[in-house]
Design a protein around this motif. Structure first.
Motif, PDB file in Angstrom:
ATOM      1  N   ILE A   1     -34.787  13.154  12.166  1.00 32.16           N
ATOM      2  CA  ILE A   1     -34.465  12.417  11.012  1.00 32.16           C
ATOM      3  C   ILE A   1     -35.278  13.027   9.834  1.00 32.16           C
ATOM      4  O   ILE A   1     -36.253  13.588   9.566  1.00 32.16           O
ATOM      5  CB  ILE A   1     -35.249  10.972  10.904  1.00 32.16           C
TER       6      ILE A   1
ATOM      7  N   ILE B   1     -40.254   3.033  11.655  1.00 26.14           N
ATOM      8  CA  ILE B   1     -39.115   3.576  12.663  1.00 26.14           C
ATOM      9  C   ILE B   1     -39.424   3.078  13.910  1.00 26.14           C
ATOM     10  O   ILE B   1     -38.859   2.223  14.904  1.00 26.14           O
ATOM     11  CB  ILE B   1     -38.680   4.840  12.497  1.00 26.14           C
TER      12      ILE B   1
ATOM     13  N   VAL C   1     -31.487   3.114  12.062  1.00 30.65           N
ATOM     14  CA  VAL C   1     -32.303   4.230  11.231  1.00 30.65           C
ATOM     15  C   VAL C   1     -31.761   4.407   9.800  1.00 30.65           C
ATOM     16  O   VAL C   1     -32.384   4.521   8.748  1.00 30.65           O
ATOM     17  CB  VAL C   1     -32.423   5.673  11.963  1.00 30.65           C
TER      18      VAL C   1
END
Length: 392
Positions: free
Chosen positions: A121, A141, A258
């Motif tokens: 990410i 997350i 996400v």
């Protein structure tokens, strides 16, 4: 800088070759030539364009070329040299990632979930340069349950109560405070309960409507598995520095979850779960991911395979609009030819099913023609000659 005269010469030269190259190649060539820092001459432009045309024409296949077989050989032969080593550490000792032949099989079998799902990410400018800000997103997350932040839990069957002792260090690591844990417990559907504090990190939950041990232990399991925060499927989220920016590597994948988090750069997010990419971004993105993942696996093993062969596999797997495996439940099993399907696996079943349905074999493909000894429509077999004899 390229002069105005050379710019017009480039445009004129590219216009002359528009029938020789695809529009995308001409567009890339134009951008490269116009944005170069080199002072180009007419001769330089001619040489570059001639070389581009020559390279493109040499990359084309001959009519009748057996591209499928060549691609299968080009990937299959190096594949025999791949290691069976399943895992390595993903740059950080906490996370494993599947490699080698097991990972290649996972991709071409179009497995619903990889054995080691991982996401990389990337963060937006506001978050990617400071570790604390990156950690803040990682905590949002990471899927955190009550069992992840406790040091002990005990059941008192005499008083029908459960005592929870929270781990101070784990609470700090996960960015959670004791009051938020109690608040979440009080909102659970546990019947009539009473919470009493023993100290800052220890409290007892009294179940006033429970009168048997089995129900009490079920409550214990429910408490342990209660979500505090985070995204389902993300077991760990680790901040790692890449160059001058911080990125988050996750154990587990949930692309849809996400991309809604503030601070995540949606344009650069990566996952090794092909089906998630197809569901979230569409089949073209999945096709690109298949090609990249196969290329990455081969390169990690030191194997060099032409990208066009890999792209052919990705095309075949995604051409119907869904990700399909290379096998009897996917690409091979959906061939129109009865004999081609029968030649691959479960021969008798295919022949019986085809007979029951009254299927017709049209002998259009390679396999079925080889089976009955007819010339195949590849290579020299694609050419049909008729000869007219002058009979006197």
């Amino acid at each position: 800088m390229v002069s105005d005269y050379i710019k017009s010469y480039i445009e004129k030269s590219l216009e002359q070759i528009k029938d020789k190259l695809p529009n995308k190649v001409i567009q890339d060539l134009r951008e490269t030539l116009l944005n170069t820092d080199i002072n180009l001459t007419e001769s330089d432009v001619d040489k570059i364009i001639d070389l581009a045309v020559k390279d493109y024409q040499e990359s084309l296949i001959e009519p009748g070329e057996a591209v499928g077989i060549v691609s299968a050989q080009s990937i299959g032969e190096p594949g025999t040299q791949m290691t069976l080593r399943t895992f390595h550490f993903a740059g950080i000792r906490e996370l494993n990632v599947t490699l080698g032949l097991p990972r290649l099989i996972e991709i071409v079998d179009a497995r619903k979930t990889p054995s080691t799902p991982i996401m990389t990410i990337y963060l937006t400018d506001e978050y990617k340069y400071e570790k604390e800000k990156a950690l803040e997103i990682a905590r949002k997350i990471e899927y955190t349950k009550i069992e992840n932040v406790i040091s002990s839990i005990s059941v008192d069957i005499t008083n029908m109560s459960i005592t929870i002792q929270l781990d101070e260090e784990m609470l700090k690591d996960k960015g959670v405070d004791p009051s938020s844990v109690k608040k979440i417990i009080s909102k659970l559907k546990l019947g009539k309960i009473r919470i009493e504090d023993i100290d800052d990190y220890t409290f007892t939950i009294y179940f006033e409507e429970i009168d048997n041990i089995s129900a009490l232990f079920k409550m214990r399991e429910k408490l342990l598995n209660t979500k505090i925060k985070g995204i389902k499927g993300i077991r760990r989220a680790i901040v790692q520095k890449k160059g001058d920016e911080y990125v988050i590597i996750t154990d587990g994948s949930n692309l849809e979850g996400v991309i809604g988090i503030k601070g995540v750069d949606v344009n650069k997010i990566q996952t090794n779960n092909i089906h998630e990419i197809a569901d979230t971004f569409g089949i073209e993105a999945a096709r690109e991911a298949i090609a990249r993942e196969i290329k990455k696996v081969l390169e990690e093993q030191g194997l060099d395979v032409d990208m066009r062969h890999i792209l052919l596999v990705a095309d075949i797997m995604t051409r119907t609009g869904v990700v399909r495996q290379i096998g009897r439940h996917g690409v091979t099993g959906e061939k129109s030819s009865v004999l081609a399907r029968a030649a691959f696996e479960v021969t008798v079943k295919h022949l019986l099913d085809a007979a029951a349905r009254g299927d017709v074999e049209e002998f259009k493909g390679v396999v079925e023609n080889i089976i009955i000894g007819q010339p195949i429509r590849l290579g020299t077999g694609i050419v049909e000659l008729t000869m007219r004899l002058n009979v006197r």
